[in-house]
Design an enzyme around this catalytic site. Structure first.
Site, short mmCIF file in Angstrom:
data_model
loop_
_atom_site.label_atom_id
_atom_site.label_comp_id
_atom_site.label_asym_id
_atom_site.label_seq_id
_atom_site.Cartn_x
_atom_site.Cartn_y
_atom_site.Cartn_z
N TRP A 167 -33.11 22.70 69.79
CA TRP A 167 -33.94 23.87 70.11
C TRP A 167 -35.18 23.49 70.89
O TRP A 167 -35.60 24.22 71.79
CB TRP A 167 -34.26 24.68 68.85
CG TRP A 167 -33.00 25.30 68.34
CD1 TRP A 167 -32.29 24.93 67.22
CD2 TRP A 167 -32.24 26.35 68.95
NE1 TRP A 167 -31.14 25.70 67.12
CE2 TRP A 167 -31.08 26.58 68.16
CE3 TRP A 167 -32.41 27.13 70.10
CZ2 TRP A 167 -30.12 27.54 68.48
CZ3 TRP A 167 -31.46 28.09 70.42
CH2 TRP A 167 -30.33 28.29 69.61
N LYS A 217 -33.01 34.57 60.34
CA LYS A 217 -32.87 33.53 59.32
C LYS A 217 -33.66 33.90 58.08
O LYS A 217 -33.09 34.10 57.01
CB LYS A 217 -33.28 32.19 59.91
CG LYS A 217 -32.36 31.79 61.07
CD LYS A 217 -32.96 30.75 61.98
CE LYS A 217 -32.22 30.63 63.29
NZ LYS A 217 -30.82 30.24 63.19
N ASP A 226 -42.14 27.14 67.30
CA ASP A 226 -40.93 27.97 67.08
C ASP A 226 -40.55 27.83 65.61
O ASP A 226 -39.93 26.86 65.21
CB ASP A 226 -39.80 27.46 67.99
CG ASP A 226 -38.46 28.12 67.66
OD1 ASP A 226 -38.42 29.03 66.81
OD2 ASP A 226 -37.45 27.71 68.26
#
Lengths: 359, 359
Positions: free
Chosen positions: B102, B195, B171
């Site tokens: 990511w 999530k 993030d």
């Protein structure tokens, strides 16, 4: 108890769709979890996504050379995406038809990236009509022509599709799926879902494949149709529940007889309301005949001091969300696919009663 | 019947949240329609939106000088938004810590708009650890430093918050709300919802107010934090149902004891699983101690020819979505807030059985 809901968006959804979603919300297809609790790349969700696309293609008879994209950011996101995706192949000029509030927003964003030529406008009469086909002429070198086939706020709808040499781009947020569509006449069609497709938070774009390679160099990844097309709309985690609900709406539409049946119903529903408005001295439509929307019917009371009472009494009898947009005031009844004829019948009856009691 | 769901995202939601949503799906608060069928600007929805923000502020003790934004486009959208919003005030350089999949995506997008300095990387050992605080030095003129406190795919989590002079951008998609957070140490925190917050299709950004005026000139409207902040996250129609569900999750979290309780539970759950992995010759964790994620626990079977069987048998006993990310293979158990301790106990018991039967 469910009431009649005339909201302009996020709008009413078909009750059978909501019932199915409710029934399977905690345990979808016996999986032991919700459809919103699984990977978008699981075979189970991929099937949902593929079926939704297939059904939408069937409903609108979308030709094979068009990509169907499921996106985030709504139509407003597409106001940015359109110039970013189409201004990279030479011309940074675009023609726009200025028909009201939403066209203005699209124009404002496109102007930040290129030259906008407003080739027709209905501003002269307060956006109460759609400019006619013979009133404007396209620029010779426009990258695209953009228009708004239905202005949700002012209730103005085009009764023709512009014939142009450049790619035709349309914001169909409030009319998509309400009638058969000659998709092949368009380069790009986009729509926020929250009126005739599904819940808010998902948007659909139909993009002719040859237009996928015209983006400006620095286009943000999240706005790129090409990136979305190459990733089957899964470059990032898509809004899975909204996608699933949209798919259920497509299935419901097919079961109802498709967009042909919806067009017929839209005609019936809107004609009933306009007939009443035209027959009344108490209520009136501010939109010129010939340009009146089948989806959004704004109307005003001759005595606007009664507005509040009208809304309160309507709510009392189960007619919801009739308040006009804050920018124009008055009333507005939105008659999207999920709003049944009975809702309009009940509305007209209520309006007649309201009027009679004050005669 | 609900099963134990270890999906990495879109992930399991708290069952009481889904039950409430189910119960009121067709008729919310007696209004006669769903919460997803009303205007985002109605007083009823505004209350939902405001309460969600208030509860999130309470949970994370967000200081008053931070805006709370509810956005579309996920964390991937923010990979574009971060450089667009922060590269306009002079410096177009950014420091990045490269910790895996990511981080790489965020770096790739930022590179399109400015100069990226990778000030630390764990690529040397296949991203199996988080670079330590003393291993790197920031650039003198970076517009911001970006890092990924938890790598969802490789299961690597930072156990410290970088101390830097420039705005720190994180993030937090897979760790937000799993522990108390020193928000004041960050310039920007963003997270996709799917999530630990809610369903996919909504993202949250916490932006320190002084960073709202640093955007590049041509920033697409739909990416601008300033535009979103000025419009209370309603510059366009927001994903109302996802926002509502996120709000219910925040309420549920508060009732569970807030992020302090979640941190304790995350510690318990992950420790149980790591303890078992470390005690087994049959299973192992590829992540170095000290960097192991409390949220995403990847593990491998010594004999990977048993992978398929492992997954099939797990599913059989109601343990769902244990397959590792397609880019790395193996297994992964995601232990977000909505995954109860009993789920991990059942998983460890199943793994021990699976191992024993092959001893």
């Amino acid at each position: 108890m469910r009431k009649f809901n005339f909201c302009a968006g996020p709008a009413a959804l078909p009750e059978p769709v909501l019932r199915q979603a409710q029934q399977e919300l905690l345990d979808w297809r016996g999986l032991g979890c919700s459809v919103m609790e699984i990977s978008h790349r699981s075979p189970e969700f991929m099937e949902v996504a593929e079926r939704a696309e297939r059904d939408l293609r069937d409903l609108l008879k979308i030709p094979d050379n068009y990509k169907v994209l499921f996106l985030q950011g709504g139509a407003t996101g597409q106001f940015s995406a359109v110039p970013w995706n189409l201004f990279g192949a030479g011309s940074k000029k675009a023609d726009f038809i200025h028909s009201g509030h939403w066209a203005a927003k699209a124009i404002k964003e496109a102007r930040r990236y290129g030259q906008v030529n407003v080739v027709a406008s209905s501003e002269d009469r307060n956006f109460s009509y759609a400019p006619s086909a013979d009133s404007w002429r396209q620029s010779p070198d426009a990258a695209y022509l953009h228009y708004t086939p239905n202005e949700t706020i002012s209730g103005v709808e085009f009764d023709y599709v512009p014939e142009v040499d450049c790619p035709l781009v349309a914001d169909m947020s409030s009319t998509i799926l309400s009638h058969p569509l000659p998709v092949e006449k368009f380069g790009v069609i986009y729509a926020g879902a929250q009126k005739n497709i599904g819940p808010s938070g998902i948007a659909v774009a139909l993009v002719r494949e040859d237009l996928l390679d015209r983006s400006m160099e620095n286009i943000p990844r999240s706005l790129s149709w090409k990136v979305a097309a190459d990733a089957d709309s899964m470059d990032n985690t898509p809004p899975t529940f909204a996608w699933y609900l949209s798919g259920l709406v497509f299935q419901w539409l097919k079961a109802q007889g498709g967009v042909e049946a919806m067009a017929k119903q839209a005609e019936q529903k809107s004609a009933l309301l306009y007939r009443y408005l035209d027959s009344s001295d108490f209520f009136s439509s501010p939109v010129e005949k010939g340009s009146r929307s089948r989806m959004n019917v704004p109307f005003v009371l001759a005595d606007d001091s009664l507005d509040k009472q009208f809304l309160a009494e309507a709510k009392e009898v189960g007619l919801l969300n009739l308040k006009g947009h804050r920018s124009v005031g008055g009333m507005r009844a939105s008659l999207y696919n999920a709003v049944p004829l009975e809702a309009v019948e009940a509305l007209v009856k209520f309006m007649a009663d309201f009027e009679a009691r004050r005669a």
